[in-house]
Structures are given as structure tokens and as C-alpha cells.
Write a protein that holds these residues in place. Structure first.
Motif, PDB file in Angstrom:
ATOM      1  N   GLU B 101      -3.461   5.276  40.627  1.00 33.61           N
ATOM      2  CA  GLU B 101      -4.841   5.124  40.145  1.00 33.61           C
ATOM      3  C   GLU B 101      -5.183   6.073  38.986  1.00 33.61           C
ATOM      4  O   GLU B 101      -6.281   6.602  38.906  1.00 33.61           O
ATOM      5  CB  GLU B 101      -5.852   5.315  41.299  1.00 33.61           C
ATOM      6  CG  GLU B 101      -5.475   4.555  42.579  1.00 33.61           C
ATOM      7  CD  GLU B 101      -6.554   3.595  43.076  1.00 33.61           C
ATOM      8  OE1 GLU B 101      -7.734   3.778  42.712  1.00 33.61           O
ATOM      9  OE2 GLU B 101      -6.204   2.651  43.814  1.00 33.61           O
ATOM     10  N   SER B 102      -4.221   6.298  38.088  1.00 30.31           N
ATOM     11  CA  SER B 102      -4.443   7.215  36.956  1.00 30.31           C
ATOM     12  C   SER B 102      -5.241   6.590  35.820  1.00 30.31           C
ATOM     13  O   SER B 102      -5.738   7.307  34.952  1.00 30.31           O
ATOM     14  CB  SER B 102      -3.091   7.676  36.378  1.00 30.31           C
ATOM     15  OG  SER B 102      -2.376   8.439  37.314  1.00 30.31           O
ATOM     16  N   PHE B 103      -5.334   5.252  35.777  1.00 33.59           N
ATOM     17  CA  PHE B 103      -5.938   4.600  34.614  1.00 33.59           C
ATOM     18  C   PHE B 103      -7.033   3.609  35.022  1.00 33.59           C
ATOM     19  O   PHE B 103      -7.003   3.043  36.113  1.00 33.59           O
ATOM     20  CB  PHE B 103      -4.851   3.869  33.804  1.00 33.59           C
ATOM     21  CG  PHE B 103      -3.824   4.808  33.242  1.00 33.59           C
ATOM     22  CD1 PHE B 103      -4.094   5.537  32.093  1.00 33.59           C
ATOM     23  CD2 PHE B 103      -2.604   5.001  33.891  1.00 33.59           C
ATOM     24  CE1 PHE B 103      -3.152   6.426  31.579  1.00 33.59           C
ATOM     25  CE2 PHE B 103      -1.670   5.893  33.391  1.00 33.59           C
ATOM     26  CZ  PHE B 103      -1.943   6.608  32.233  1.00 33.59           C
ATOM     27  N   ASP B 104      -7.983   3.413  34.086  1.00 31.53           N
ATOM     28  CA  ASP B 104      -9.051   2.423  34.303  1.00 31.53           C
ATOM     29  C   ASP B 104      -8.629   1.037  33.840  1.00 31.53           C
ATOM     30  O   ASP B 104      -9.126   0.032  34.356  1.00 31.53           O
ATOM     31  CB  ASP B 104     -10.314   2.846  33.540  1.00 31.53           C
ATOM     32  CG  ASP B 104     -10.804   4.213  33.977  1.00 31.53           C
ATOM     33  OD1 ASP B 104     -11.035   4.386  35.195  1.00 31.53           O
ATOM     34  OD2 ASP B 104     -10.913   5.108  33.120  1.00 31.53           O
ATOM     35  N   HIS B 105      -7.776   0.999  32.805  1.00 31.50           N
ATOM     36  CA  HIS B 105      -7.325  -0.280  32.253  1.00 31.50           C
ATOM     37  C   HIS B 105      -5.860  -0.158  31.823  1.00 31.50           C
ATOM     38  O   HIS B 105      -5.427   0.925  31.425  1.00 31.50           O
ATOM     39  CB  HIS B 105      -8.154  -0.679  31.022  1.00 31.50           C
ATOM     40  CG  HIS B 105      -9.612  -0.801  31.314  1.00 31.50           C
ATOM     41  ND1 HIS B 105     -10.147  -1.853  32.012  1.00 31.50           N
ATOM     42  CD2 HIS B 105     -10.649   0.020  31.008  1.00 31.50           C
ATOM     43  CE1 HIS B 105     -11.460  -1.689  32.118  1.00 31.50           C
ATOM     44  NE2 HIS B 105     -11.789  -0.558  31.520  1.00 31.50           N
ATOM     45  N   VAL B 106      -5.184  -1.286  31.892  1.00 34.37           N
ATOM     46  CA  VAL B 106      -3.817  -1.355  31.366  1.00 34.37           C
ATOM     47  C   VAL B 106      -3.789  -2.466  30.318  1.00 34.37           C
ATOM     48  O   VAL B 106      -4.433  -3.513  30.499  1.00 34.37           O
ATOM     49  CB  VAL B 106      -2.800  -1.651  32.496  1.00 34.37           C
ATOM     50  CG1 VAL B 106      -1.401  -1.887  31.920  1.00 34.37           C
ATOM     51  CG2 VAL B 106      -2.778  -0.514  33.512  1.00 34.37           C
ATOM     52  N   LEU B 125       2.712  -1.076  37.299  1.00 34.16           N
ATOM     53  CA  LEU B 125       1.498  -0.838  36.503  1.00 34.16           C
ATOM     54  C   LEU B 125       0.263  -0.881  37.409  1.00 34.16           C
ATOM     55  O   LEU B 125      -0.673  -0.098  37.234  1.00 34.16           O
ATOM     56  CB  LEU B 125       1.379  -1.888  35.385  1.00 34.16           C
ATOM     57  CG  LEU B 125       2.423  -1.773  34.268  1.00 34.16           C
ATOM     58  CD1 LEU B 125       2.401  -3.016  33.381  1.00 34.16           C
ATOM     59  CD2 LEU B 125       2.191  -0.516  33.420  1.00 34.16           C
ATOM     60  N   LYS B 126       0.281  -1.765  38.385  1.00 34.17           N
ATOM     61  CA  LYS B 126      -0.852  -1.863  39.333  1.00 34.17           C
ATOM     62  C   LYS B 126      -1.002  -0.568  40.127  1.00 34.17           C
ATOM     63  O   LYS B 126      -2.118  -0.116  40.388  1.00 34.17           O
ATOM     64  CB  LYS B 126      -0.645  -3.065  40.274  1.00 34.17           C
ATOM     65  CG  LYS B 126      -1.886  -3.420  41.095  1.00 34.17           C
ATOM     66  CD  LYS B 126      -1.729  -4.711  41.865  1.00 34.17           C
ATOM     67  CE  LYS B 126      -0.533  -4.624  42.757  1.00 34.17           C
ATOM     68  NZ  LYS B 126      -0.656  -4.999  44.127  1.00 34.17           N
ATOM     69  N   ARG B 127       0.112   0.018  40.478  1.00 32.68           N
ATOM     70  CA  ARG B 127       0.077   1.288  41.220  1.00 32.68           C
ATOM     71  C   ARG B 127      -0.665   2.353  40.401  1.00 32.68           C
ATOM     72  O   ARG B 127      -1.484   3.109  40.932  1.00 32.68           O
ATOM     73  CB  ARG B 127       1.504   1.748  41.532  1.00 32.68           C
ATOM     74  CG  ARG B 127       1.572   2.953  42.467  1.00 32.68           C
ATOM     75  CD  ARG B 127       2.993   3.465  42.639  1.00 32.68           C
ATOM     76  NE  ARG B 127       3.587   3.979  41.409  1.00 32.68           N
ATOM     77  CZ  ARG B 127       3.285   5.145  40.830  1.00 32.68           C
ATOM     78  NH1 ARG B 127       2.381   5.950  41.371  1.00 32.68           N
ATOM     79  NH2 ARG B 127       3.873   5.507  39.704  1.00 32.68           N
ATOM     80  N   ALA B 128      -0.409   2.378  39.092  1.00 31.93           N
ATOM     81  CA  ALA B 128      -1.013   3.423  38.247  1.00 31.93           C
ATOM     82  C   ALA B 128      -2.449   3.087  37.851  1.00 31.93           C
ATOM     83  O   ALA B 128      -3.134   3.898  37.227  1.00 31.93           O
ATOM     84  CB  ALA B 128      -0.165   3.632  36.998  1.00 31.93           C
ATOM     85  N   LEU B 129      -2.906   1.892  38.199  1.00 33.03           N
ATOM     86  CA  LEU B 129      -4.268   1.433  37.830  1.00 33.03           C
ATOM     87  C   LEU B 129      -5.213   1.706  38.998  1.00 33.03           C
ATOM     88  O   LEU B 129      -4.841   1.545  40.161  1.00 33.03           O
ATOM     89  CB  LEU B 129      -4.198  -0.078  37.536  1.00 33.03           C
ATOM     90  CG  LEU B 129      -5.463  -0.808  37.101  1.00 33.03           C
ATOM     91  CD1 LEU B 129      -5.983  -0.293  35.763  1.00 33.03           C
ATOM     92  CD2 LEU B 129      -5.180  -2.323  37.011  1.00 33.03           C
ATOM     93  N   ARG B 130      -6.444   2.089  38.674  1.00 27.76           N
ATOM     94  CA  ARG B 130      -7.409   2.304  39.763  1.00 27.76           C
ATOM     95  C   ARG B 130      -7.842   0.975  40.367  1.00 27.76           C
ATOM     96  O   ARG B 130      -7.833  -0.061  39.676  1.00 27.76           O
ATOM     97  CB  ARG B 130      -8.614   3.104  39.260  1.00 27.76           C
ATOM     98  CG  ARG B 130      -9.576   2.321  38.397  1.00 27.76           C
ATOM     99  CD  ARG B 130     -10.942   3.027  38.309  1.00 27.76           C
ATOM    100  NE  ARG B 130     -11.728   2.497  37.199  1.00 27.76           N
ATOM    101  CZ  ARG B 130     -12.430   1.361  37.240  1.00 27.76           C
ATOM    102  NH1 ARG B 130     -12.433   0.622  38.339  1.00 27.76           N
ATOM    103  NH2 ARG B 130     -13.122   0.969  36.183  1.00 27.76           N
ATOM    104  N   THR B 131      -8.247   1.013  41.628  1.00 26.16           N
ATOM    105  CA  THR B 131      -8.772  -0.169  42.290  1.00 26.16           C
ATOM    106  C   THR B 131     -10.004  -0.657  41.527  1.00 26.16           C
ATOM    107  O   THR B 131     -10.866   0.142  41.171  1.00 26.16           O
ATOM    108  CB  THR B 131      -9.151   0.164  43.753  1.00 26.16           C
ATOM    109  OG1 THR B 131      -7.976   0.643  44.409  1.00 26.16           O
ATOM    110  CG2 THR B 131      -9.673  -1.066  44.479  1.00 26.16           C
ATOM    111  N   GLY B 132     -10.062  -1.939  41.240  1.00 24.90           N
ATOM    112  CA  GLY B 132     -11.166  -2.482  40.446  1.00 24.90           C
ATOM    113  C   GLY B 132     -10.896  -2.434  38.952  1.00 24.90           C
ATOM    114  O   GLY B 132     -11.623  -3.051  38.174  1.00 24.90           O
ATOM    115  N   GLY B 133      -9.865  -1.722  38.538  1.00 27.51           N
ATOM    116  CA  GLY B 133      -9.504  -1.662  37.118  1.00 27.51           C
ATOM    117  C   GLY B 133      -8.851  -2.960  36.664  1.00 27.51           C
ATOM    118  O   GLY B 133      -8.440  -3.782  37.487  1.00 27.51           O
TER     119      GLY B 133
END
Lengths: 267, 267
Positions: B101-106, B125-133
Motif C-alpha cells: 500500500e505504498s502508492f495511491d495510483h499505478v 503492483l496491486k500489493r504496492a497499491l493502497r486499497t481503493g487506489g
């Protein structure tokens, strides 16, 4: 004139359904003013006529076709009161019985792909169009079409339709040539743009409409020709049709096709 | 990782030119809010990075790639003051060094087509994205491409590129699979639409850009592989390239290609 899809009741049904499914994609932006004299050339069973009239509620339509059988089907529409504004006539697009400059606009949809000499037809339509008047042409391009999942058999079945249409001297990939055809016939090209359809699981009704009500029956309309001419072996064709239908039944199925829509002016 | 187009200076030039030519087609609708943490995965030489930043003037970008060589080229952009908001990092898209969850958008552009396992990469990439991002993905589909005039040789040269990319285990027709790939990786698909280019004599600059600055050099970037693997005989390939180039020189030349652009959310 050879028509690759034939004149069956099922094909008539397909043409009516197709027109409704594709209405927004193909007809948006097309409207003719009050009392405009519009020639619909190659109206067939009148599948596009109803949609044309809806968007141009005060224009006057002359709708012509070469096929007596298609015109007989189209004439059933005259029972509907709004068809007062429509005259269905048997005419040959290559030798029209109209005087020069008889019309303000010409509308042609899915016709050039079925002609032996599309430029000659466009020149004859130009003769019947007034100077400054416009022609609107919509044609598909079967070479634009792809889907997922793709199987060798589904590609072979689809290519069978393309080959069947080529075998009778017509161009199923004519969409990409629409701009040069109009220019070649002496029109001044105004716009030419793709009018595309893409559907995946987010648009199940559109995907079902395109795959099961347009594409699969369209290939099947040429089935006899495809099999009789040995363009595709029968078991391959049959699996291909089943695989194409399956595109609509799978969560992961996607489908893309583009038509081209052009507007040109008589200089 | 094998990359079908290689890492030459000419290819870098092509990537920068391509990004500019296609900016409106590919980037319209993509803007991230102030202070949004955006991960650009597979930034390559930074060709899309400048355009991303322009449309999201207050977002903060982390741009990663596996290729040291591409990153060295991208890093030259850091001389421009607006690149303060960008950090270029070497990272493997299949094993990211970022916490959950390091990022808001990919943002991913022209990357999945070059991967051995695109769904695994999307999951990482989903792993590094925040929930709802959100994740925004743009991929081409080489099977969507057609032109006029079409010659057997120009089709063979183009299919040579497709075969070369397939030979290294990658999917040049991945655009049509974008929706199911995102769904398969556990994203909630929001939109997936074609982002198309069509050019004829009415749009000479776009036609020149697409044919001579994108498509022809793109095929040529894989020339060694196409010829060494005997995917296309050399004289056919050479005539094919000449025929493709000619599409832009003829009045009647037309060209169509579509990418697909999808936005999906991490549920």
C-alpha cells in the motif's frame, strides 16, 4: 448482383436487429433538415431507414434498392404512419432514373462493400446530388475485427466470410478505402472517422448483440458459399462458429470491430 | 528480460517522438491529484513520464524500470527542474522493493506486452497499491492494425514483428486481453476502452507521425530478430518496409491502429 449474405428471413431479422444494436455508433451526428430531399441508396429491407427518419423528423426520403425481394420486405414498413415521408423505389445504383441534382443529401450504409464498381456508383450518386449537397457513407471493415479468446478455427470461419465476399468480386475490407474512394469519385472529403464497437464483461448486452446477433449470423448467412467453395473445411467452420459464440459466454470474452463513416460534399 | 525493440539510441528517439505524437490519444483523461503518490511501472527512457507530469502538476512520481540502460537515459531528464517531483529507481516489476500500500495510483504504459507473466506483475503492483487506489494501464494491440494500400509484403513485415515478439514469449496483441488480465489479477475493472488512431489525407501530420515515426521504426527495431529467425525472407521484408512507408506518401494512404486503456481499482 451477387449478395454474399443472401435474402433469407433470418438475414432480414439480423439486419433489423443489427440496425438497432448499432444505432448510436453509426447514426449519431447524422441529421437532415426539414424538407431536405434525401436519397438512401441501397436501402435493402429498410433496416437503416427507420433510424434515419427518427433523427431527421422532417426530411423527405427516397429509398432505393435493386432487389425486388428486399423492397417487398421494406414496403411492409409503410404500414407505419411515419413512413409517409418515405418512397421505396426499385433503382439500379449504377444507372439511376433521377435527373441531375435531384437530391440535397445521399445516405449509403453497408452498400459499397457489395458492389462490383464502387467508384462508378459513387459518381452516379454524385450526378443525382445537387452541387454543395453531401453524401454520408458508412461501411464496415472486416479486417478490423478481433476478439478474445481467439482460436485458429474462429479466425478461419471469419476469414471464410471474407474470402466468400472476395470470391464474388467485392471488398469486405472497404472501410479503410472509404476516404480515397470518395475522393476518387470527385467528392470533397469533409470527415472520415472510425465508428467502433468494443465490448467486454462491462458491456454484456452490447457484447451479446454484436457477437450473437450480428457477427455469428452474418458468417452463417454465407455458410453455403463458404462450405461449397471449400474455403474452410466443415469441421473447422463448425468449431469456429462455436468458438465465436463462446466469446459472449465467457467472463473474459472481448470483441472489437470498426466501421468507417465519411461525409463528403459535391463541389 | 528480452525486449523485442532493443535499447538503441534510435529506439530511444522513437519512444520520445511516439509519446508526443500519441499524447492526446493516450493521456487524455489521466490526471492525479496534488500529492498523490504515483508509481509509473516500466518507465523505460521516461518517454511517458514528462506527459504524466504535465497533466498531474502536483502529484509525486516514482518511476521504475528493470533496465539500467533505460534508466540512465531517463535520468538525463532530471536536468529539467520540473523533474524534481520524480524519482527514478531500478526495480523488478515482479518483486518490488516497496511496502504494501505504498502508492495511491499505478500507471503502466506499453509494459505488459513485454512481460513473461503479466498477471503476476499486476498482482505485485496491486500489493504496492493502497486499497481503493487505481491502476491505469495502456497497451497496444498489433492485431488491430491495418492500412491502405495493403500489400502482401507490408503485411508480412508487420507480422514479422508480431512473430518476433511471440517468439520471446510475449503477447503483441495483449490490448484485447487487458480487461480480463486486470480482472484476473483481482482488480475491480472500472473502464476499458479503445484509444484509436486513424489517419488519412485529411490528417497528414498524424499519418506521417504514425507511419514514419512510430510503425516503420518499431518494425525496424526488431529487424535483426525478424531476419535472423527467418520469420520473413529479406527481400520480402525490405519491400514490406518500403510499402509501409509509402502509405504516408500516397494521397490515398490510410492507417488505423488501436491501443486499449483501462482503469481498475484495488478492492
Amino acid at each position: 448482383m451477387a449478395y454474399v449474405h443472401g435474402y433469407s428471413e433470418r438475414e432480414t431479422q439480423r439486419l433489423y436487429e443489427q440496425a438497432g444494436i448499432l444505432e448510436d455508433i453509426l447514426h449519431s451526428g447524422t441529421a437532415f433538415s426539414a424538407n431536405a430531399r434525401v436519397l438512401e441508396a441501397g436501402c435493402g429491407v429498410g433496416a437503416q431507414t427507420r433510424l434515419l427518419m427518427k433523427r431527421s423528423p422532417e426530411a423527405v426520403f427516397t429509398c432505393i434498392d435493386l432487389s425486388e425481394k428486399s423492397l417487398a420486405t421494406a414496403s411492409r414498413l409503410k404500414a407505419q404512419p411515419e413512413f409517409r415521408r418515405v418512397t421505396f423505389l426499385r433503382e439500379d445504383i449504377t444507372r439511376l432514373g433521377f435527373a441531375e441534382e435531384s437530391f440535397d443529401h445521399v445516405f449509403v450504409c453497408f452498400v459499397l462493400e457489395h458492389l462490383d464498381a464502387p467508384v462508378a456508383a459513387l459518381k452516379e450518386l454524385k450526378r443525382a446530388l445537387r452541387t454543395g449537397g453531401t453524401i454520408t457513407v458508412i461501411e464496415g471493415d472486416h479486417g478490423s475485427c478481433f476478439w478474445h479468446p481467439e482460436t485458429p478455427e474462429s479466425v478461419a470461419a471469419w476469414n471464410g466470410l471474407i474470402a466468400a465476399q472476395r470470391n464474388i468480386g467485392h471488398d469486405p475490407n472497404i472501410g479503410r478505402r472509404l476516404a480515397p474512394l470518395l475522393t476518387g469519385a470527385g467528392f470533397a472529403l469533409q470527415t472520415c472517422e472510425p465508428a467502433w464497437l468494443y465490448a467486454d464483461r462491462l458491456k454484456p448486452a452490447l457484447r451479446d448483440g454484436m457477437v450473437d446477433h450480428i457477427i455469428v449470423p452474418m458468417v452463417q448467412s454465407a455458410e453455403e458459399r463458404i462450405l461449397a467453395d471449400h474455403l474452410v473445411p466443415k469441421p473447422v467452420y463448425e468449431k469456429g462458429i462455436a468458438d465465436l459464440s463462446r466469446v459472449d459466454q465467457l467472463d473474459e470474452g472481448t470483441f472489437f470491430y470498426t466501421w468507417f463513416k465519411a461525409v463528403a460534399r459535391k463541389p
